[in-house]
Design an enzyme around this catalytic site. Structure first.
Site, mmCIF file in Angstrom:
data_model
loop_
_atom_site.group_PDB
_atom_site.id
_atom_site.type_symbol
_atom_site.label_atom_id
_atom_site.label_comp_id
_atom_site.label_asym_id
_atom_site.label_seq_id
_atom_site.Cartn_x
_atom_site.Cartn_y
_atom_site.Cartn_z
ATOM 1 N N GLU A 1 0.676 -1.102 0.106
ATOM 2 C CA GLU A 1 0.096 0.005 -0.081
ATOM 3 C C GLU A 1 0.787 1.190 0.002
ATOM 4 O OE1 GLU A 1 -2.131 -0.900 3.538
ATOM 5 O OE2 GLU A 1 -0.766 0.105 4.972
ATOM 6 N N ARG B 1 -2.546 -8.035 13.552
ATOM 7 C CA ARG B 1 -2.206 -6.936 14.421
ATOM 8 C C ARG B 1 -1.285 -7.516 15.374
ATOM 9 N NH1 ARG B 1 -7.684 -5.781 13.621
ATOM 10 N NH2 ARG B 1 -8.404 -7.427 15.076
#
Length: 313
Positions: free
Chosen positions: A119, A197
């Site tokens: 990204e 995470r």
């Protein structure tokens, strides 16, 4: 219907607990969702598709629109992908996002059934003193990484970077990262929603539950080397990789968006307002608007005073 007409998109919204109100207050997003963390502006992902806003296909998903018009509107470059390749979001981080990492294609396909996630971020707004985390501030070992996660001291070895409006960050798959509070970004990414995470500040949702961590998978995919130097964009091109090419356009008066048969364009209005002129028709451009422009041998005139983020593949 003109299959090559630019179409305005209506986003899918996400109310993650770290979100705020700026997308509604400053980027004209219409929703009762509170907080509003993300708007998925150009999306064919199953977890949140954008839809056509207006015209004879109003309310149809972007996937349905592409199926209706034919895949040639995506352009020749899309032929190398067996899926819609990109996802574009606006993100309002009122508070810190989790420290997280995304896998590459090979790992994600084997373990998650979808592609990985590389990204880039374009900083739309940044409060004074705002910062984010981008990789490690030095090389670390897998064992040290695991210990820092266990002891809740992972931020001690993260590369903290102060940010300002207009900054650009390229986040390759495997790069540990976190957007922190007081930042609004435009994120262009692979069409994936796989996130691992490792640290979430022991936050709890409205039901008192913590969000799951994905430590073992993160240990397998994270690049443990010191973060590379952040390179500033050269000219109007903000980022370029095998998945997307992102550029910035400043319009003051009249400019032209050149198109071609190689790629569609995703257009985000980052600032200001104006109008898009196509085949004798005018389409309004307001801050926060998102448009899908089909691939074509043509050009689109832009009038007004605005800044655009343009994504092609």
């Amino acid at each position: 219907m003109d299959k090559y007409m630019p179409v305005k998109l209506s986003p899918a919204f996400k109310d993650y607990l770290w979100g705020g109100t700026r997308l509604k207050e400053e980027y004209n997003k219409k929703t009762d969702m509170q907080p509003l963390a993300e708007s998925w502006e150009l999306s064919c992902h199953k977890d949140g598709e954008s839809r056509i806003a207006g015209g004879c296909r109003d309310g149809k998903t972007l996937s349905e629109y592409i199926e209706y018009c034919g895949r040639d509107i995506l352009g020749k470059n899309a032929e190398r992908f067996d899926y819609f390749p990109v996802l574009i979001k606006l993100i309002d981080a009122k508070t810190d996002l989790s420290v997280q990492v995304h896998p590459d294609d090979e790992y994600a396909l084997e373990n998650e059934g979808e592609y990985g996630k590389t990204e880039m971020w374009y900083v739309l707004e940044a409060d004074p003193g705002a910062h984010l985390y981008y990789g490690f501030n030095r090389d670390v070992t897998r064992r040290e990484f695991a210990e820092k996660i266990k002891n809740n001291t992972i931020t001690e070895v993260l590369n903290r970077v102060n940010v300002k409006k207009g900054d650009v960050f390229f986040i390759g798959a495997g790069t540990l990262h976190a957007i922190c509070g007081g930042i609004v970004i435009c994120e262009i990414q692979q069409n994936s929603n796989t996130t691992y995470r490792v640290y979430d500040y022991d936050r709890r949702d409205k039901n008192g539950k913590t969000r799951p961590l994905h430590i073992e998978k993160a240990l397998e995919v994270t690049n443990l080397n010191k973060a590379p130097e952040i390179k500033k964009p050269s000219g109007d091109v903000l980022a370029e990789c095998k998945y997307f090419r992102v550029s910035h356009m400043t319009v003051s008066g009249r400019s032209r968006l050149l198109m071609g048969e190689d790629s569609f364009a995703g257009v985000i209005v980052a600032e200001g307002n104006g109008k898009m002129l196509y085949n004798g028709q005018e389409l309004s451009l307001l801050k926060g608007d998102s448009y899908f422009v089909p691939a074509q041998n043509n050009s689109i005139d832009i009038e007004g005073s605005c800044e655009l983020i343009i994504t092609k593949i």
